[in-house]
Design a protein around this motif. Structure first.
Motif, PDB file in Angstrom:
ATOM      1  N   ARG A 185       0.832  -1.211   0.000  1.00  0.00           N
ATOM      2  CA  ARG A 185       0.000   0.000   0.000  1.00  0.00           C
ATOM      3  C   ARG A 185       0.865   1.260   0.000  1.00  0.00           C
ATOM      4  NH1 ARG A 185      -5.044  -0.925   4.233  1.00  0.00           N
ATOM      5  NH2 ARG A 185      -5.894  -2.817   3.275  1.00  0.00           N
ATOM      6  N   TYR A 186       1.875   1.241   0.844  1.00  0.00           N
ATOM      7  CA  TYR A 186       2.743   2.413   0.949  1.00  0.00           C
ATOM      8  C   TYR A 186       3.507   2.639  -0.349  1.00  0.00           C
ATOM      9  CZ  TYR A 186       6.402   5.485   2.798  1.00  0.00           C
ATOM     10  OH  TYR A 186       7.263   6.526   3.018  1.00  0.00           O
ATOM     11  N   TYR A 187       4.090   1.575  -0.886  1.00  0.00           N
ATOM     12  CA  TYR A 187       4.849   1.713  -2.125  1.00  0.00           C
ATOM     13  C   TYR A 187       3.953   2.150  -3.277  1.00  0.00           C
ATOM     14  CZ  TYR A 187       8.543  -0.800   0.359  1.00  0.00           C
ATOM     15  OH  TYR A 187       9.487  -1.173   1.265  1.00  0.00           O
ATOM     16  N   ALA A 188       2.699   1.673  -3.281  1.00  0.00           N
ATOM     17  CA  ALA A 188       1.769   2.099  -4.325  1.00  0.00           C
ATOM     18  C   ALA A 188       1.559   3.607  -4.282  1.00  0.00           C
ATOM     19  CB  ALA A 188       0.434   1.374  -4.166  1.00  0.00           C
ATOM     20  N   GLN A 189       1.553   4.192  -3.082  1.00  0.00           N
ATOM     21  CA  GLN A 189       1.386   5.635  -2.963  1.00  0.00           C
ATOM     22  C   GLN A 189       2.613   6.383  -3.469  1.00  0.00           C
ATOM     23  OE1 GLN A 189      -1.421   7.192  -2.076  1.00  0.00           O
ATOM     24  NE2 GLN A 189      -2.432   5.205  -1.867  1.00  0.00           N
ATOM     25  N   VAL A 190       3.800   5.877  -3.165  1.00  0.00           N
ATOM     26  CA  VAL A 190       5.022   6.508  -3.671  1.00  0.00           C
ATOM     27  C   VAL A 190       5.056   6.430  -5.194  1.00  0.00           C
ATOM     28  CG1 VAL A 190       7.541   6.463  -3.657  1.00  0.00           C
ATOM     29  CG2 VAL A 190       6.285   5.980  -1.549  1.00  0.00           C
ATOM     30  N   ILE A 191       4.746   5.262  -5.726  1.00  0.00           N
ATOM     31  CA  ILE A 191       4.742   5.077  -7.178  1.00  0.00           C
ATOM     32  C   ILE A 191       3.705   5.989  -7.821  1.00  0.00           C
ATOM     33  CG2 ILE A 191       4.287   3.406  -9.015  1.00  0.00           C
ATOM     34  CD1 ILE A 191       5.341   1.242  -7.016  1.00  0.00           C
ATOM     35  N   ASP A 192       2.546   6.119  -7.178  1.00  0.00           N
ATOM     36  CA  ASP A 192       1.496   6.994  -7.699  1.00  0.00           C
ATOM     37  C   ASP A 192       1.970   8.445  -7.762  1.00  0.00           C
ATOM     38  OD1 ASP A 192      -1.173   7.597  -8.558  1.00  0.00           O
ATOM     39  OD2 ASP A 192      -1.605   8.327  -6.541  1.00  0.00           O
ATOM     40  N   ALA A 193       2.706   8.886  -6.738  1.00  0.00           N
ATOM     41  CA  ALA A 193       3.223  10.257  -6.736  1.00  0.00           C
ATOM     42  C   ALA A 193       4.255  10.456  -7.841  1.00  0.00           C
ATOM     43  CB  ALA A 193       3.829  10.585  -5.380  1.00  0.00           C
ATOM     44  N   VAL A 194       5.080   9.427  -8.080  1.00  0.00           N
ATOM     45  CA  VAL A 194       6.070   9.506  -9.156  1.00  0.00           C
ATOM     46  C   VAL A 194       5.388   9.535 -10.523  1.00  0.00           C
ATOM     47  CG1 VAL A 194       7.949   8.225 -10.271  1.00  0.00           C
ATOM     48  CG2 VAL A 194       7.885   8.434  -7.784  1.00  0.00           C
ATOM     49  N   ALA A 195       4.223   8.882 -10.631  1.00  0.00           N
ATOM     50  CA  ALA A 195       3.478   8.870 -11.895  1.00  0.00           C
ATOM     51  C   ALA A 195       2.584  10.089 -12.060  1.00  0.00           C
ATOM     52  CB  ALA A 195       2.636   7.601 -11.987  1.00  0.00           C
ATOM     53  N   GLY A 196       2.459  10.937 -11.013  1.00  0.00           N
ATOM     54  CA  GLY A 196       1.663  12.153 -11.129  1.00  0.00           C
ATOM     55  C   GLY A 196       0.236  12.034 -10.643  1.00  0.00           C
ATOM     56  N   GLY A 197      -0.086  10.979  -9.882  1.00  0.00           N
ATOM     57  CA  GLY A 197      -1.460  10.792  -9.415  1.00  0.00           C
ATOM     58  C   GLY A 197      -1.961  11.888  -8.493  1.00  0.00           C
ATOM     59  N   PRO A 198      -1.287  12.177  -7.364  1.00  0.00           N
ATOM     60  CA  PRO A 198      -1.758  13.276  -6.498  1.00  0.00           C
ATOM     61  C   PRO A 198      -1.772  14.609  -7.220  1.00  0.00           C
ATOM     62  CG  PRO A 198      -0.150  11.904  -5.350  1.00  0.00           C
ATOM     63  CD  PRO A 198      -0.133  11.476  -6.784  1.00  0.00           C
TER      64      PRO A 198
END
Length: 669
Positions: A345-358
């Protein structure tokens, strides 16, 4: 560091703004002259359209390298390396044994991941990791049975060979993960070496691995931080609270703090050398485990220092499955599947931030700002200005209050959103002649916005001023307004990780010009008229930071959205039905909108305290052409009150489908 030589030889596989002007008259003039120049410059976009690249696509190729923290079966696939009889390590449906009691984070995030040791390997998502691997070419040298060429550099040799043979094809959409390092320290500490020198070597090896992957064609490389491995059960034991054990853990904590700083510096240097085309990201694993150890109950753990299995003696220490679910560690150094779930879950959030999700979700702040100012602008133009009024020598005060809910469902990769707005304003209006009237209104709104469910909350307050007027030119009524509003938004981003809410405060402003013409087509019990108009808007949000979520905090840059809408359609209304002193007036607007200006809002943000490149997330604004249906009904209370209910339904090609509901009350005095 000699007291660290107490380590046993039984461990094989480690776990894991704007500045303000002076308060003087000249400063005031500079600020407002700047704002007017800023406003005039934005008008150019009203007749123009633009295009922006789409949001980055999901990764297509996944490559994993490292030690037992990410090994989903390669180690136990080695001849003669089967687990002990009582070991709780999980054998998955693929027949391979994990160094955990269930699924691990790489396979949770990427279910199609295959092992390099699998004879059936035929995909482009491959796990090269081996338990016991160091960051160099070998496994740990503390035990002779691990003197194997299974280190990260050897894993990369095999990866490069498969690439050269055409069996793997890295691309710009490839992700690679590297998690290793603790084994290097274990070997050094067990042999009485210098851990600071080992930290420097580990950093150099991991940076070299990232560079090798970049040269092979991978454009995004995630390198895991060195965790505080001294907090594992291996360093607690039966005398974990003794002064000596506490001193050892404190010393190891200092070792890992230094090692993380060395790794960050090495990765930053490598990233600069590789150029902007490669993104080298630090995966802040230690931030997660610090949060887990600090707030274990929030994560569902009852024991974060003990283990459910004694690997040295092949003895199960905790047999009850319910109790096992509360443990962080499955053995002296490896994590349980419950911990692996939180990692994923945590890594998915980091990856999401790197992909521009937030960043993409934060772009919706612009839509919310427009929703708030649209409500107040409609209130400023409501009432007497929309009907014929006799000329008067006095200014007539009025009050307007209204509420609006505006939302869009999730379509494709775009997250759904909703804004609930309440606004009020007071104003003065005057009919100078029977053909010209004008007014001034000041108001404020408050808004609660939600994007992607509860992933992002936007609590926005705004206030501003509107100048408005009505002109009757022969048979055509012209309505116009000019408005400005200042904004202050509080953001709350929830990454679904306990204790890790990220909060921020953003400031901004909105300029708007609105013009509408209406010409009657026929009269009778049902009146019909043709409407044509346009609006030009600009919202600017100043840069701000979100703080509070370790490893997930973002620094957003300043972003702007220019929007133009040209609209035309048919307006139908009845002369109304009267019930005593109340008149009921149904209306129906059928419009076709064409949007100009920015096609998408792009928001750039960088992970704070991370080697990752800043990333831009883009939120599409819907189709250029949209059909809008707006039914409404007004209750007119003589002589001055008007309560109106209306809704709109927008459809545009295959993108966002939006709808809103508005309730307003307008009273003149």
């Amino acid at each position: 560091m000699k007291h660290l030589r107490i380590l046993p030889a039984a461990f094989r596989r480690p776990f894991f703004s704007q500045g303000s002007c002076p308060a003087c008259a000249s400063g005031w003039r500079r600020r407002w002259s700047h704002r007017w120049r800023y406003f005039l410059r934005f008008l150019w976009f009203c007749a123009l359209g633009s295009t922006v690249p789409l949001q980055a696509e999901s990764p297509r190729e996944i490559y994993v390298f490292g030690d037992s923290a990410v090994d989903t079966g390669n180690y136990h696939a080695l001849p003669g390396y089967a687990p002990a009889a009582n070991a709780p390590y999980w054998k998955g449906p693929d027949g391979f044994v994990r160094l955990s009691n269930g699924m691990m984070w790489p396979e949770r995030l990427y279910p199609g991941l295959q092992l390099v040791s699998d004879p059936k390997l035929n995909g482009n998502q491959v796990n090269f990791a081996y338990g016991g691997a160091k960051t160099d070419a070998n496994g740990s040298g503390l035990n002779e049975d691990l003197l194997l060429p299974i280190g990260v550099q050897t894993q990369l040799d095999r990866f490069e060979a498969l690439v050269a043979a055409g069996r793997l094809r890295p691309s710009a959409r490839s992700y690679a993960f590297i998690e290793a390092g603790p084994n290097d320290f274990f070997e050094t500490l067990g042999n009485g070496g210098d851990p600071v020198e080992t930290g420097a070597q580990v950093a150099a090896n991991l940076a070299k691995a990232a560079e090798r992957l970049a040269h092979a064609g991978v454009r995004t490389v995630f390198v895991h931080d060195i965790p505080d491995f001294g907090e594992a059960p291996l360093f607690y034991g039966p005398d974990g609270s003794s002064p000596n054990a506490v001193a050892v853990r404190q010393a190891l904590r200092g070792v890992t703090v230094t090692a993380r700083a060395q790794l960050r510096a090495a990765l930053e240097s490598t990233k600069q050398r590789l150029g902007t085309g490669v993104n080298v990201v630090t995966m802040p694993i230690n931030d997660l485990f610090t949060a887990v150890r600090t707030h274990p109950q929030a994560f569902g753990f009852t024991n974060v220092t003990g283990a459910i299995y004694d690997e040295t003696n092949d003895v199960m220490l905790v047999r009850d499955a319910t109790q096992q679910a509360g443990y962080l560690f499955v053995d002296a150094v490896h994590l349980t599947t419950q911990a692996q779930r939180w990692e994923s879950r945590y890594y998915a959030q980091v990856i999401d931030a790197v992909a521009g999700g937030p960043q993409q979700r934060m772009a919706r702040l612009a839509d919310g700002a427009f929703a708030g100012t649209d409500l107040l602008r409609s209130g400023a133009q409501a009432g007497g200005l929309n009907r014929g009024v006799p000329p008067t020598a006095r200014w007539t005060p009025f009050v307007f209050v209204g509420g609006n809910t505006l939302g869009a469902e999730t379509v494709a990769a775009e997250a759904g959103w909703r804004f609930d707005t309440f606004g009020a304003l007071v104003g003065l209006e005057r009919a100078f002649t029977d053909r010209f009237s004008a007014g001034l209104a000041m108001g404020a709104f408050t808004q609660n916005g939600r994007v992607a469910g509860d992933a992002l909350h936007l609590d926005t307050n705004g206030g501003g001023t509107w100048l408005f007027g009505r002109w009757l030119v022969k048979t055509v009524t012209v309505r116009g307004s000019l408005g400005y509003a200042g904004l202050r938004a509080k953001t709350r981003r929830d990454p679904a990780i306990p204790t890790m809410l990220a909060r921020g405060t953003a400031n901004g402003e909105v300029w708007e010009v609105y013009l509408e013409t209406e010409r009657g087509l026929w009269q009778g019990e049902i009146e019909g008229s043709l409407t044509l108009g346009a609006s030009c808007k600009r919202v600017t949000i100043e840069g701000f930071s979100e703080n509070g979520a370790p490893g997930l905090n973002l620094r957003y840059g300043k972003f702007t959205r220019d929007l133009g809408v040209n609209f035309g359609g048919l307006r139908l209304r009845t002369t109304g039905l009267r019930f005593g002193s109340v008149r009921v007036e149904p209306t129906l607007d059928l419009n076709l909108d064409y949007e100009t200006g920015d096609r998408e809002t792009g928001v750039t943000a960088a992970l704070i305290d991370n080697t990752a490149n800043p990333t831009t997330g883009r939120a599409a604004q819907g189709s250029r052409f949209r059909g809008v249906v707006r039914p409404g009904i007004a209750l007119v209370f003589a002589p001055a009150g008007r309560l109106e209910f209306s809704g709109s339904f927008e459809r545009g090609q295959n993108e966002f489908r939006r709808q809103d509901l508005t309730v307003t009350w307008h009273m003149q005095f």
